[in-house]
Structures are given as C-alpha cells and as structure tokens.
Design a protein around this motif. Structure first.
Motif, PDB file in Angstrom:
ATOM      1  N   CYS A 232       0.880  -0.559  -0.045  1.00 55.89           N
ATOM      2  CA  CYS A 232       0.765   0.024  -0.426  1.00 55.89           C
ATOM      3  C   CYS A 232       0.484   1.221  -0.217  1.00 55.89           C
ATOM      4  O   CYS A 232       1.783   1.459   0.705  1.00 55.89           O
ATOM      5  CB  CYS A 232      -1.065   0.115   1.082  1.00 55.89           C
ATOM      6  SG  CYS A 232      -1.803   1.280   1.299  1.00 55.89           S
TER       7      CYS A 232
ATOM      8  N   PHE B  79      -0.026   4.054   0.887  1.00 59.54           N
ATOM      9  CA  PHE B  79      -0.684   5.152   2.079  1.00 59.54           C
ATOM     10  C   PHE B  79       0.421   4.278   3.417  1.00 59.54           C
ATOM     11  O   PHE B  79       1.470   4.965   4.373  1.00 59.54           O
ATOM     12  CB  PHE B  79      -1.780   5.518   2.547  1.00 59.54           C
ATOM     13  CG  PHE B  79      -2.657   5.858   1.110  1.00 59.54           C
ATOM     14  CD1 PHE B  79      -2.680   7.386   0.782  1.00 59.54           C
ATOM     15  CD2 PHE B  79      -3.477   5.196   0.139  1.00 59.54           C
ATOM     16  CE1 PHE B  79      -3.102   8.043  -0.039  1.00 59.54           C
ATOM     17  CE2 PHE B  79      -3.569   5.392  -0.627  1.00 59.54           C
ATOM     18  CZ  PHE B  79      -3.733   7.214  -1.201  1.00 59.54           C
ATOM     19  N   CYS B  80       0.423   3.235   3.645  1.00 60.57           N
ATOM     20  CA  CYS B  80       0.902   2.689   4.983  1.00 60.57           C
ATOM     21  C   CYS B  80       1.579   1.647   4.326  1.00 60.57           C
ATOM     22  O   CYS B  80       2.132   1.743   5.492  1.00 60.57           O
ATOM     23  CB  CYS B  80      -0.090   1.630   5.856  1.00 60.57           C
ATOM     24  SG  CYS B  80      -0.890   0.223   4.942  1.00 60.57           S
TER      25      CYS B  80
ATOM     26  N   CYS C  12      -6.820  -0.836   0.072  1.00 67.89           N
ATOM     27  CA  CYS C  12      -6.130  -1.474   1.204  1.00 67.89           C
ATOM     28  C   CYS C  12      -7.147  -2.062   2.654  1.00 67.89           C
ATOM     29  O   CYS C  12      -8.348  -1.183   3.513  1.00 67.89           O
ATOM     30  CB  CYS C  12      -5.122  -0.417   2.072  1.00 67.89           C
ATOM     31  SG  CYS C  12      -4.101  -1.483   3.113  1.00 67.89           S
TER      32      CYS C  12
ATOM     33  N   CYS D 199      -5.791   1.211   8.126  1.00 75.01           N
ATOM     34  CA  CYS D 199      -5.460   2.089   7.000  1.00 75.01           C
ATOM     35  C   CYS D 199      -6.776   1.990   6.023  1.00 75.01           C
ATOM     36  O   CYS D 199      -7.484   3.049   6.221  1.00 75.01           O
ATOM     37  CB  CYS D 199      -4.470   1.560   6.187  1.00 75.01           C
ATOM     38  SG  CYS D 199      -4.054   2.548   4.199  1.00 75.01           S
TER      39      CYS D 199
HETATM   40 ZN   LIG Z   1      -2.656   0.650   3.793  1.00 77.70          ZN
END
Ligand SMILES: [Zn+2]
Length: 228
Positions: free
Chosen positions: A7, A9-10, A47, A52
């Motif tokens: 992912c 983002f995380c 995700c 998240c």
């Molecule tokens: Zn994520």
C-alpha cells in the motif's frame, strides 16, 4: 484474481482480492483520426489493512486491439496518491523526503529532472547520514565505500550519480543530448527508497532493539536485587 501489493499510504503488504477493487463504468469513444476505439475508466483499490483502508485511485485509458480483439491498457495516471510515494518516518530529514517526493512526482513529466533530484537526495543522505562532505559527490561516495562494505550497492550508487549528472551538468558537447527514460528515473527513485530503508530505518530499528534489551536487563537487575 488475487495479487500481492504494498500500500502506498501505509507501506504494508497484503493480498488484494476482487472485493478490494472497484471500477467505474467505461466511457467509450472512437477516434476518427486513427479509426481506433478507446475506453476510459477509473479504478480504485482499497487497502485491506484495518487501520488504513485508504483507496488508491487510477485513471486508465484502453485501446482496442483489432488483431487480438480485446482492449489493452495504453495509459495509466495515478490520481491518489499522485505518485507511488512511500511514507517514511519523521526521523528521516525533511529536505531528503522533499527531494525524493518531487523526484517521484515528475518521473513521467521530466525523467531527467527526476534523476537530478534523486542525485541531490543521495548527496543529502551521504552528508547527513555518513557525515561526509567533499568537493564532489564522486569523492563523497568513494569516502563511504569501505564503511558500506557492499560493492553492488557502491556500483548502483555510482550509476545513480552518473545518470543524475545528465540533468545537473551540461555535457562538454552541448549538441550531445542524452535522455533519461521514465523507467530509469523510477529505478533511481527506487534506489533512494532502498537507501532510506538500509540507512535510516535500519539504524532506528537497531537503536530500538538495543534499548529494549537494555530495559530487559534493568528489569532483571531490579528483580534480582529486590529494589526498584
Ligand atoms: Zn494501507
């Protein structure tokens, strides 16, 4: 269809299943100039990591392949996040993260400028992490060669420096134009990610591990001596 994905983002890896993916309906049109058929749509991947659950969003353009009788992806644009930028912890210096993010953002628009930013990022990291400052980046890389003790990585870093130089300094013969391809610039930004992980993140993890062991040792001493 299931596939593995990290992912943006995380930074956590997970298996993406059909129900994590959503498509918009397609907008279809024929281009009269080349008598081809096109299809546009938006795709989102959610995700699966519980804390998240952010959506990565892409715009996609497909072109109809008359021989294979199927649509093929011809263009993909990251809408969110704007580029596949990794999220690094705050202890990595801000300026380094800024250069890295910018290098990622302009990959397709200007691979040469992206390579130059990755080179700048590399120099920033050598100066900050290794506390080495010399007249040239080449000399700085040579100065950390023995401490790095990794010939393959040394060669990769030298290559990053050389490709980054294409945008940083004009060639002696100004008519000689060497181009940097987006995939090459992407590899260089990827090397920056590896260096951030190998240097900053590994150092922090080591520090934390040592602290944990020392804390265990202190706790044991207290138990043994019976005094807090
Ligand atoms: Zn994520």
């Amino acid at each position: 269809m299931a596939f593995y994905r990290v992912c943006p983002f995380c930074n956590k890896g997970s298996t993406i299943l059909d129900y994590n993916i959503q498509h918009s309906g397609s907008l279809e049109f024929d281009e009269h100039s080349d008598s081809n058929s096109y299809r546009l749509n938006i795709l989102s991947i959610c995700c699966p990591t519980p804390e998240c659950q952010k959506h990565e969003i892409f715009f996609r353009k497909f072109k109809y392949n008359k021989d294979k009788k199927q649509y093929e992806l011809v263009y993909k644009l990251n809408i969110e996040p704007k580029a596949n930028i990794k999220n690094f912890p705050d202890y990595v210096p801000k300026q380094i993260l800024k250069d890295y993010e910018e290098a990622k953002l302009i990959l397709d628009l200007s691979p040469k400028a992206s390579a130059t930013l990755s080179r700048r990022c590399l120099q920033g990291m050598i100066r900050d992490f290794w506390k080495v400052q010399k007249k040239t980046l080449h000399a700085e890389i040579d100065a950390i060669k023995d401490q790095m003790n990794d010939d393959d990585m040394y060669n990769a870093i030298m290559a990053l420096k050389s490709i980054g130089n294409i945008g940083a300094h004009p060639e002696h013969d100004i008519n000689l134009i060497i181009d940097v391809e987006p995939e090459e610039a992407n590899e260089l930004a990827g090397l920056i990610e590896t260096l951030i992980e190998d240097w900053y993140i590994a150092r922090e993890a080591r520090k934390e591990r040592i602290n944990r062991i020392n804390n265990i040792s202190i706790q044991k001493q207290i138990v043994k001596n019976g005094t807090p």
